[in-house]
Scaffold this active site. Structure first.
Site, PDB file in Angstrom:
ATOM      1  N   CYS A 157      22.115  50.622  39.461  1.00  0.00           N
ATOM      2  CA  CYS A 157      21.466  51.913  39.191  1.00  0.00           C
ATOM      3  C   CYS A 157      20.396  51.538  39.235  1.00  0.00           C
ATOM      4  CB  CYS A 157      22.106  51.127  37.505  1.00  0.00           C
ATOM      5  SG  CYS A 157      22.685  52.506  37.222  1.00  0.00           S
ATOM      6  N   HIS A 173      27.526  49.727  39.155  1.00  0.00           N
ATOM      7  CA  HIS A 173      27.172  48.274  37.409  1.00  0.00           C
ATOM      8  C   HIS A 173      28.577  47.351  38.124  1.00  0.00           C
ATOM      9  CE1 HIS A 173      24.699  49.493  35.223  1.00  0.00           C
ATOM     10  NE2 HIS A 173      24.762  50.928  35.102  1.00  0.00           N
ATOM     11  N   GLU A 228      28.148  44.226  37.923  1.00  0.00           N
ATOM     12  CA  GLU A 228      27.944  43.142  37.101  1.00  0.00           C
ATOM     13  C   GLU A 228      29.217  43.528  35.898  1.00  0.00           C
ATOM     14  OE1 GLU A 228      26.105  46.140  37.095  1.00  0.00           O
ATOM     15  OE2 GLU A 228      26.126  46.087  35.062  1.00  0.00           O
TER      16      GLU A 228
END
Ligand SMILES: [Mn+2]
Length: 230
Positions: free
Chosen positions: A102, A204, A206
């Protein structure tokens, strides 16, 4: 880590820590503001540039003015920009594996001389939910370039991701190539073919990694790459 902008704490979303641990790595969070990060970078086997607030537009625009976009930059933090740009430079000199996420993807592009869109909806409309920072995550699909190294790493071409950004790569820096886009054309992944191991994504991973093996795979492969280059 995120600087103490929204509250009094340095923070790091738990998704990053969990994803690195599941991959067999040891996360070492780093607070922004360090003036000389060299000794710290020396100890690293790999680098994750995490998401966060906007990169200060003065890093890529000589004549930045807040009226240039319908929404001004959010959570700009000179300490974080300064430290992370130094860390990125040092990591690239050592050629250690890099996963830029990001804001990290944007920072990489700026570091190499590229520029960013100041506000995604100004450029791409609001058909696709990229997710405005400070609000909840959006979800949208990403299409990877066929034959790209990222497609080879993920063994997938099209998939759903979590998105939260209102800046995005505009002019692509020399040395980078676009390897993934959203349906509206927004750049979602770039690659640096001359670099040993580097993944840079606007989304993202994660956030979905705990339940989505495809997203966890990016962290698994990062940790694997650190073992190979050690
Ligand atoms: Mn997006």
């Amino acid at each position: 880590m995120y600087p103490p902008v929204l509250d009094e704490n340095y923070t790091l979303p738990r998704g990053y820590v969990g994803a690195v641990r599941r991959a067999g790595g040891t996360p070492l969070p780093f607070p922004p503001g360090e003036q000389d990060p060299d000794p710290w970078v020396e100890t690293l086997d790999g680098l994750i540039l995490a998401g966060g607030g906007d990169v200060d537009p003065s890093n890529y625009l000589d004549d930045f003015d807040p009226s240039m976009a319908s929404s001004p930059p959010e959570r700009v933090n000179p300490d974080r920009d300064g430290t992370e740009l130094q860390v990125l430079q040092l990591a690239m000199e050592r050629k250690i594996p890099i996963l830029a996420i990001c804001r990290g993807c944007q920072l990489l592009n700026v570091h190499l001389g590229g520029s960013l869109h100041l506000h995604v909806p100004d450029q791409f409309g609001d058909q696709i939910t990229h997710g405005v920072p400070a609000h909840s995550f959006g979800k949208h699909s990403v299409e990877l370039v066929s034959g790209s190294s990222l497609e080879a790493k993920l063994e997938a071409t099209s998939f759903e991701i979590f998105s939260s950004h209102h800046q995005a790569v505009d002019r692509v820096a020399e040395g980078l190539t676009v390897v993934g886009k959203a349906p509206d054309g927004c750049i979602e992944a770039v690659d640096m073919e001359s670099y040993p191991w580097l993944v840079a994504v606007q989304w993202h991973p994660e956030e979905g990694a705990e339940s989505d093996p495809l997203q966890q795979r990016l962290f698994d492969q990062l940790v694997e790459a650190t073992r190979e280059t050690r």
